[in-house]
Design a protein around this motif. Structure first.
Motif, PDB file in Angstrom:
ATOM      1  N   GLN A 215     -28.478  48.913 101.073  1.00 30.19           N
ATOM      2  CA  GLN A 215     -28.972  48.074  99.978  1.00 30.19           C
ATOM      3  C   GLN A 215     -27.810  47.391  99.259  1.00 30.19           C
ATOM      4  N   ALA A 216     -26.711  48.115  99.064  1.00 30.00           N
ATOM      5  CA  ALA A 216     -25.563  47.520  98.369  1.00 30.00           C
ATOM      6  C   ALA A 216     -25.026  46.323  99.159  1.00 30.00           C
ATOM      7  N   PHE A 217     -24.877  46.477 100.454  1.00 29.32           N
ATOM      8  CA  PHE A 217     -24.366  45.358 101.251  1.00 29.32           C
ATOM      9  C   PHE A 217     -25.345  44.199 101.271  1.00 29.32           C
ATOM     10  N   PHE A 218     -26.614  44.533 101.498  1.00 25.62           N
ATOM     11  CA  PHE A 218     -27.605  43.463 101.552  1.00 25.62           C
ATOM     12  C   PHE A 218     -27.644  42.727 100.224  1.00 25.62           C
ATOM     13  N   SER A 219     -27.672  43.498  99.158  1.00 22.47           N
ATOM     14  CA  SER A 219     -27.839  42.893  97.853  1.00 22.47           C
ATOM     15  C   SER A 219     -26.600  42.117  97.414  1.00 22.47           C
ATOM     16  N   LEU A 220     -25.424  42.563  97.836  1.00 14.89           N
ATOM     17  CA  LEU A 220     -24.212  41.817  97.457  1.00 14.89           C
ATOM     18  C   LEU A 220     -23.882  40.727  98.482  1.00 14.89           C
TER      19      LEU A 220
ATOM     20  N   ALA B  34     -23.140  34.994  92.503  1.00 11.52           N
ATOM     21  CA  ALA B  34     -24.234  35.859  92.024  1.00 11.52           C
ATOM     22  C   ALA B  34     -25.571  35.316  92.525  1.00 11.52           C
ATOM     23  N   GLY B  35     -25.655  34.009  92.669  1.00 14.67           N
ATOM     24  CA  GLY B  35     -26.882  33.408  93.193  1.00 14.67           C
ATOM     25  C   GLY B  35     -27.163  33.897  94.601  1.00 14.67           C
ATOM     26  N   SER B  36     -26.113  33.994  95.398  1.00 15.58           N
ATOM     27  CA  SER B  36     -26.291  34.529  96.745  1.00 15.58           C
ATOM     28  C   SER B  36     -26.707  35.985  96.676  1.00 15.58           C
ATOM     29  N   ALA B  37     -26.014  36.735  95.829  1.00 15.70           N
ATOM     30  CA  ALA B  37     -26.252  38.178  95.765  1.00 15.70           C
ATOM     31  C   ALA B  37     -27.652  38.490  95.242  1.00 15.70           C
ATOM     32  N   ILE B  38     -27.995  37.914  94.105  1.00 22.01           N
ATOM     33  CA  ILE B  38     -29.268  38.252  93.471  1.00 22.01           C
ATOM     34  C   ILE B  38     -30.401  37.519  94.170  1.00 22.01           C
ATOM     35  N   GLY B  39     -31.326  38.292  94.704  1.00 21.00           N
ATOM     36  CA  GLY B  39     -32.432  37.653  95.418  1.00 21.00           C
ATOM     37  C   GLY B  39     -33.518  38.672  95.693  1.00 21.00           C
ATOM     38  N   LEU B  40     -34.163  38.531  96.837  1.00 21.18           N
ATOM     39  CA  LEU B  40     -35.208  39.482  97.198  1.00 21.18           C
ATOM     40  C   LEU B  40     -34.660  40.898  97.260  1.00 21.18           C
ATOM     41  N   GLY B  41     -33.363  41.021  97.542  1.00 15.96           N
ATOM     42  CA  GLY B  41     -32.735  42.336  97.598  1.00 15.96           C
ATOM     43  C   GLY B  41     -32.915  43.081  96.289  1.00 15.96           C
ATOM     44  N   ALA B  42     -32.616  42.411  95.192  1.00 13.74           N
ATOM     45  CA  ALA B  42     -32.720  43.058  93.887  1.00 13.74           C
ATOM     46  C   ALA B  42     -34.168  43.116  93.392  1.00 13.74           C
ATOM     47  N   LEU B  43     -34.925  42.074  93.634  1.00 10.47           N
ATOM     48  CA  LEU B  43     -36.259  41.999  93.021  1.00 10.47           C
ATOM     49  C   LEU B  43     -37.373  42.611  93.859  1.00 10.47           C
ATOM     50  N   TRP B  44     -37.217  42.608  95.162  1.00  7.40           N
ATOM     51  CA  TRP B  44     -38.293  43.090  96.027  1.00  7.40           C
ATOM     52  C   TRP B  44     -37.881  44.352  96.788  1.00  7.40           C
ATOM     53  N   ARG B  45     -36.697  44.288  97.429  1.00  8.81           N
ATOM     54  CA  ARG B  45     -36.270  45.402  98.262  1.00  8.81           C
ATOM     55  C   ARG B  45     -35.866  46.613  97.410  1.00  8.81           C
ATOM     56  N   PHE B  46     -35.073  46.358  96.375  1.00 11.17           N
ATOM     57  CA  PHE B  46     -34.587  47.471  95.554  1.00 11.17           C
ATOM     58  C   PHE B  46     -35.723  48.304  94.944  1.00 11.17           C
ATOM     59  N   PRO B  47     -36.691  47.672  94.240  1.00  8.87           N
ATOM     60  CA  PRO B  47     -37.732  48.517  93.635  1.00  8.87           C
ATOM     61  C   PRO B  47     -38.514  49.324  94.660  1.00  8.87           C
ATOM     62  N   TYR B  48     -38.826  48.740  95.819  1.00 10.47           N
ATOM     63  CA  TYR B  48     -39.671  49.539  96.715  1.00 10.47           C
ATOM     64  C   TYR B  48     -38.880  50.624  97.421  1.00 10.47           C
ATOM     65  N   ILE B  49     -37.612  50.359  97.699  1.00 10.01           N
ATOM     66  CA  ILE B  49     -36.806  51.423  98.313  1.00 10.01           C
ATOM     67  C   ILE B  49     -36.515  52.517  97.286  1.00 10.01           C
TER      68      ILE B  49
ATOM     69  N   GLY C 285     -19.207  48.432  98.125  1.00 11.26           N
ATOM     70  CA  GLY C 285     -19.596  47.024  98.039  1.00 11.26           C
ATOM     71  C   GLY C 285     -18.499  46.121  97.493  1.00 11.26           C
ATOM     72  N   MET C 286     -17.970  46.511  96.344  1.00 13.40           N
ATOM     73  CA  MET C 286     -16.967  45.650  95.700  1.00 13.40           C
ATOM     74  C   MET C 286     -15.671  45.495  96.494  1.00 13.40           C
TER      75      MET C 286
ATOM     76  N   ALA D  60     -29.426  45.110 107.368  1.00 12.36           N
ATOM     77  CA  ALA D  60     -28.979  45.857 106.190  1.00 12.36           C
ATOM     78  C   ALA D  60     -28.371  47.211 106.541  1.00 12.36           C
ATOM     79  N   ASN D  61     -28.962  47.914 107.507  1.00 13.21           N
ATOM     80  CA  ASN D  61     -28.475  49.277 107.743  1.00 13.21           C
ATOM     81  C   ASN D  61     -27.463  49.400 108.868  1.00 13.21           C
TER      82      ASN D  61
END
Ligand code: PHE
Length: 436
Positions: free
Chosen positions: A220-225, A20-35, A56-57, A373-374
């Motif tokens: 986003q799912a791939f990047f974030s996971l 989860a440490g790898s997964a949770i990062g700028l993807g969730a906190l920075w990229r997700f909200p702005y996208i 993703g899973m 990511a894309n």
């Protein structure tokens, strides 16, 4: 390294925290909200949720299986399964390099903001936050903080899998959850927050299911996971044989979703409460948020807490792609862990300098971000699914998912079916729909 000498993560909880440490990062906190802000808020959230579950899973499970079975770095893992598929490992290593080319720099922004919040400079300056952000971007400081971030990452990775990576996740992840929840509660009491909740939680279906939104959500799912580039392969190579892969991936995915949603629940109400727009883009966190903190009592304190959160989350992610490269250099070139970590660190510094310098006027940050990511991660994940379900022995996934028929007996066939028919086809379809 022989099987019994290879490092491994401790118990169940450690494995979840590290992944989860790898997964949770700028993807969730920075990229997700702005996208999400740009693609309709709630509409995007819904498609993102589906992307995590459907593509993703399963892809994460395929990577877990490959890593744990082979117990090797990304390249060695794919090569040992099939020589013809080793390119998939190299593509993962390349992807880790591209991500290293910009991620540290953005993580470094959070360090700068952490420092300028703690010294209250951010809030006492006569310049607007936009001007401060632009001034910061035009200076040398982003590079200095980016390199500092690389050094912090190096320090942890070079301490090893158990004493460095695992220990860091065990300390930092719980702290991260606490800070995030405190922030979400604090924001709920801001006047006007309700409008933000409405934006983020009420869905416009017409906006949600366009090929573009779906592609952004899958990316986003791939990047974030952290899936589709060998990261989960590398981490799973340190899992124990009795680890339940299905429940690990479920936990990691749910925690990532939870943090993305919480990030939205912090950022959107705050944005609306301050009378700003959610479509600000990449600078949302760095320009809009300080604006919001400013209206709160104890602004520098809240702001410091928030940027500590971003820093912690980023650090557990940078550690993971640093490890992809460190494990690769160590095992493929027979280097000591120290030498491999130094090599990775050196390359990361060079790439960050390239991105920072915008050599030949190229926006490397944007290119690296979109390309990984894309394009690279979705395709990497698609081929990984194809490999495990069409080219390897049919028993491979089943054995790994069920730990040789001891757990998940009913779930395994469903995952195997999805890996074979649904996940890769869906990625392919979206890919073609967008590019043709
Ligand atoms: N998942 C990380 C994040 O969301 C980024 C990452 C991508 C980390 C790929 C490792 C590998 O910030």
């Amino acid at each position: 390294m022989s099987e019994n000498k290879r490092a491994s993560f401790g118990g169940k909880l450690s494995v979840i925290l590290v992944a989860a440490g790898s997964a949770i990062g700028l993807g969730a906190l920075w990229r997700f909200p702005y996208i999400a802000g740009k693609h309709g808020g709630a509409a995007f959230l819904l498609v993102f949720l589906l992307s995590v579950l459907v593509v993703g899973m399963p892809a994460m499970l395929a990577e877990f299986a490959i890593g744990r079975r082979t117990r090797m770095n990304a390249v060695g893992a794919f090569r040992s399964l099939s020589k013809r598929w080793s390119w998939l490992g190299y593509s993962g290593v390349l992807c880790a390099l591209f991500i290293s080319g910009y991620y540290y720099l953005i993580a470094g922004w959070s360090l700068e903001y952490l420092v300028s919040s703690a010294t209250t400079e951010l809030y006492s300056s006569s310049l607007s936050f936009k001007e401060q952000f632009e001034g910061f971007q035009a200076s040398w400081r982003p590079l200095i903080y980016g390199v500092l971030f690389i050094v912090m990452t190096h320090f942890i990775v070079s301490r090893g899998v158990e004493k460095g990576i695992e220990k860091a996740a065990k300390v930092m992840m719980p702290l991260l959850f606490i800070i995030l929840i405190v922030m979400a509660v604090r924001v709920a009491f801001m006047p006007g927050a309700a409008e933000g909740y409405r934006f983020f939680l009420s869905c416009d279906f017409a906006k949600a299911f366009t090929p573009e939104t779906i592609m952004m959500a899958i990316g986003q799912a791939f990047f974030s996971l952290s899936v589709g580039m060998g990261c989960m392969v590398t981490y799973a190579s340190y899992f124990k044989k009795n680890n339940n892969l299905v429940s690990t991936s479920l936990n990691v995915s749910l925690l990532t979703l939870l943090v993305s949603v919480l990030a939205g629940l912090v950022i959107f109400p705050a944005v609306f409460s301050a009378g700003l727009q959610p479509t600000e883009g990449a600078s949302l966190v760095f320009v809009t948020l300080p604006e919001i903190f400013k209206g709160m009592p104890l602004a520098p304190l809240w702001s410091t807490i928030f940027f500590v959160l971003v820093m912690l989350a980023s650090l557990t992610s940078t550690i993971s792609f640093h490890e992809v490269l460190t494990a690769y250099f160590a095992e493929e070139f027979k280097l000591s862990r120290q030498a491999a970590a130094i090599t990775t660190t050196g390359i990361s510094v060079v790439l960050s300098v390239l991105t920072f310098s915008k050599l030949f006027g190229v926006d490397y940050l944007d290119i690296f971000d979109k390309l990984t990511a894309n394009v690279m991660m979705p395709l990497g994940a698609m081929f990984t699914c194809v490999l495990v379900s069409w080219f390897l022995d049919r028993k491979f996934m089943k054995e790994e998912l069920t730990n040789n028929d001891t757990v998940n007996r009913y779930v395994a066939p469903v995952v195997v079916f999805m890996l074979r028919y649904i996940t890769p086809l869906l990625i392919f379809y979206i890919f073609v729909a967008n590019f043709v």
